[in-house]
Write a protein that holds these residues in place. Structure first.
Motif, short mmCIF file in Angstrom:
data_model
loop_
_atom_site.label_atom_id
_atom_site.label_comp_id
_atom_site.label_asym_id
_atom_site.label_seq_id
_atom_site.Cartn_x
_atom_site.Cartn_y
_atom_site.Cartn_z
N THR A 111 -14.16 -5.91 -4.05
CA THR A 111 -12.89 -5.53 -4.67
C THR A 111 -13.01 -5.54 -6.19
O THR A 111 -12.45 -4.70 -6.89
N ASN A 139 -14.18 1.59 4.36
CA ASN A 139 -13.04 2.02 3.55
C ASN A 139 -13.38 3.42 3.02
O ASN A 139 -14.44 3.97 3.34
N LYS A 176 -10.50 3.20 6.76
CA LYS A 176 -9.35 2.44 6.23
C LYS A 176 -8.83 3.04 4.93
O LYS A 176 -9.61 3.39 4.06
N GLY A 178 -6.78 1.54 2.60
CA GLY A 178 -6.25 0.57 1.64
C GLY A 178 -6.27 1.13 0.23
O GLY A 178 -5.58 0.63 -0.66
N HIS A 179 -7.07 2.17 0.04
CA HIS A 179 -7.19 2.76 -1.30
C HIS A 179 -6.25 3.94 -1.52
O HIS A 179 -6.25 4.55 -2.58
N ALA A 184 -0.53 2.25 3.70
CA ALA A 184 -1.81 1.66 4.10
C ALA A 184 -2.09 2.17 5.51
O ALA A 184 -1.69 1.56 6.50
N ASP A 186 -4.75 3.60 8.47
CA ASP A 186 -6.14 3.60 8.94
C ASP A 186 -6.23 4.52 10.16
O ASP A 186 -5.30 4.56 10.97
N ILE A 202 1.51 -2.79 0.26
CA ILE A 202 2.08 -3.96 -0.41
C ILE A 202 1.57 -3.98 -1.84
O ILE A 202 0.37 -3.80 -2.09
N THR A 207 -6.19 -8.85 -3.06
CA THR A 207 -6.79 -8.21 -1.89
C THR A 207 -8.27 -8.59 -1.75
O THR A 207 -9.03 -7.87 -1.10
N THR A 210 -10.02 -8.50 2.00
CA THR A 210 -9.22 -7.82 3.04
C THR A 210 -10.11 -7.16 4.10
O THR A 210 -9.83 -7.26 5.30
N GLY A 211 -11.18 -6.51 3.63
CA GLY A 211 -12.06 -5.81 4.58
C GLY A 211 -12.74 -6.80 5.53
O GLY A 211 -12.85 -6.56 6.73
N TYR A 214 -10.12 -8.31 8.01
CA TYR A 214 -9.70 -7.31 9.00
C TYR A 214 -10.77 -7.13 10.09
O TYR A 214 -10.48 -7.19 11.28
N LYS A 236 -4.54 -5.29 12.57
CA LYS A 236 -3.76 -4.65 11.49
C LYS A 236 -2.51 -5.51 11.19
O LYS A 236 -2.17 -5.74 10.02
N ILE A 243 -2.01 -10.11 3.74
CA ILE A 243 -1.90 -9.52 2.39
C ILE A 243 -0.50 -9.78 1.84
O ILE A 243 -0.33 -10.15 0.67
N1 LIG Z 1 -2.10 -3.22 -0.72
C1 LIG Z 1 -2.18 -3.14 0.61
N2 LIG Z 1 -1.06 -3.19 1.36
C2 LIG Z 1 -1.10 -3.12 2.71
N3 LIG Z 1 -2.26 -2.99 3.39
C3 LIG Z 1 -3.41 -2.93 2.70
C4 LIG Z 1 -3.43 -2.99 1.28
N4 LIG Z 1 -4.73 -2.92 0.87
C5 LIG Z 1 -5.47 -2.82 1.99
N5 LIG Z 1 -4.69 -2.79 3.09
C6 LIG Z 1 -5.11 -2.73 4.47
O1 LIG Z 1 -6.01 -3.81 4.68
C7 LIG Z 1 -7.05 -3.42 5.58
C8 LIG Z 1 -8.37 -3.59 4.85
O2 LIG Z 1 -8.62 -2.39 4.15
P1 LIG Z 1 -9.41 -2.08 2.84
O3 LIG Z 1 -9.67 -0.62 2.87
O4 LIG Z 1 -8.73 -2.67 1.67
O5 LIG Z 1 -10.74 -2.82 3.09
P2 LIG Z 1 -11.84 -2.87 2.04
O6 LIG Z 1 -11.67 -1.72 1.13
O7 LIG Z 1 -13.08 -3.02 2.80
O8 LIG Z 1 -11.49 -4.14 1.20
P3 LIG Z 1 -11.29 -4.10 -0.37
O9 LIG Z 1 -10.10 -3.20 -0.65
O10 LIG Z 1 -11.02 -5.53 -0.66
O11 LIG Z 1 -12.57 -3.55 -0.90
C9 LIG Z 1 -6.72 -1.99 5.99
O12 LIG Z 1 -5.91 -2.02 7.14
C10 LIG Z 1 -5.91 -1.47 4.82
O13 LIG Z 1 -5.07 -0.40 5.20
#
Ligand SMILES: Nc1ncnc2c1ncn2[C@@H]1O[C@H](COP(=O)(O)OP(=O)(O)OP(=O)(O)O)[C@@H](O)[C@H]1O
Ligand SMILES: Cc1ncc(COP(=O)(O)O)c(N)n1
Length: 267
Positions: A111, A139, A176, A178-179, A184, A186, A202, A207, A210-211, A214, A236, A243
């Motif tokens: 992150t 992601n 995913k 999250g970006h 959010a 997936d 959120i 974060t 988070t990955g 999850y 999820k 989060i």
């Molecule tokens: N700000 C957020 N609000 C709600 N859900 C989120 C948020 N950020 C990530 N998620 C969710 O959290 C889970 C992990 O996803 P994410 O893509 O962030 O993993 P990652 O990219 O591997 O971790 P990081 O973002 O820490 O590098 C997914 O279900 C994503 O949709």
């Protein structure tokens, strides 16, 4: 007697407790799954970034795997940080002996923006490990590296999930979002159907991990016998609560809260 749900994580460490092995074991424990771990790299990191890395010698990774595999049965395992082709090779050789569910979190960059695997590892990850996986959880930036395509929209994400299954050989892919900006969302493609898992985004900087959390939650639910889509939906819900109720601690991107789901669980 029903088998005890047990899961193994093969990954790097985070002494600040938010990501890597530490996040995985907390998640397994929280979800009533017996947790085990094989450490691939010791990472000096915290909420602000990575300060130093020490890779565990390959023979010690193999020996850790042998120690666990020769003693305790488990239904599912995940891989996280596998820093270089030597480590990937050691892991690939041992896990090819296993006949249990394999969840691959294709960890590349934290992150905080620090790179966790060498450039020359990316092809190995895609060509050797990914085809062994039951589920891979990239992601958007990781899905771009795997597919070689630019991913900006939810249509691109779904296309990437299909490509990862049909072209690169994972049984299923969870791309995913999250970006993404406001949602959010997936996408899980299991070779036949596309499933969508969506929550509101959120607004938080916390974060870190988070990955990891999850994919560990998906692994725990699979070890308990959930179907793939149920495991992802339950995970999820778990990560969204974690989060939403994340810890505002540390000077950077704070960690998620693995016990947040308790208040929200109805049973
Ligand atoms: N700000 C957020 N609000 C709600 N859900 C989120 C948020 N950020 C990530 N998620 C969710 O959290 C889970 C992990 O996803 P994410 O893509 O962030 O993993 P990652 O990219 O591997 O971790 P990081 O973002 O820490 O590098 C997914 O279900 C994503 O949709
Ligand atoms: C050892 C290790 N593995 C993975 C991550 C990625 O963390 P995130 O889930 O925030 O992308 C990390 N920071 N450290």
């Amino acid at each position: 007697m029903k088998p005890i749900p047990a899961a193994l994580t093969i990954a790097g460490t985070d002494p600040s407790g938010g990501a890597g092995i530490q996040a995985d074991l907390k998640t397994f424990q929280e979800l009533k799954t017996y947790g085990m771990s094989v450490i691939t790299s010791v990472v000096a990191q915290n909420t602000t970034g990575v300060q130093d890395v020490h890779h565990i010698p390959e023979h010690m990774i193999e020996q850790q795997l042998k120690s666990v595999m020769s003693d305790i049965p488990f239904q599912a395992f995940k891989t996280g940080m596998l820093a270089n082709p030597g480590i990937m090779d050691a892991v690939a050789e041992k896990i090819s002996e296993l006949n249990v569910l394999y969840i691959m979190d294709p960890v590349m960059v934290t992150t905080s923006g620090d790179t966790l695997i060498s450039e020359d590892s990316r092809d190995y990850l895609r060509d050797i490990l990914l085809p062994m996986s039951t589920l891979v959880t990239p992601n958007m930036p990781e899905a771009e590296v795997i597919t070689g395509e630019k991913i900006d929209t939810s249509e691109d994400m779904q296309q990437a999930a299909k490509q990862i299954v049909h072209e690169f050989g994972a049984d299923a892919a969870l791309v995913k979002g999250g970006h993404l900006q406001d949602e959010a969302v997936d996408f899980l493609y299991d070779g036949k159907m596309m499933h969508t898992f969506s929550t509101e985004r959120i607004n938080t900087k916390n974060t870190h991990g988070t990955g990891c959390t999850y994919s560990a939650a998906i692994t725990a639910y699979l070890s308990q016998g959930c179907t793939l889509s149920d495991a992802v939906q339950n995970a999820k819900d778990f990560i969204t609560a974690a989060i939403r109720d994340s810890f505002p601690i540390g000077n950077g991107s704070g960690p998620t809260n693995q016990w947040a789901h308790r208040a929200e669980r109805v049973n």
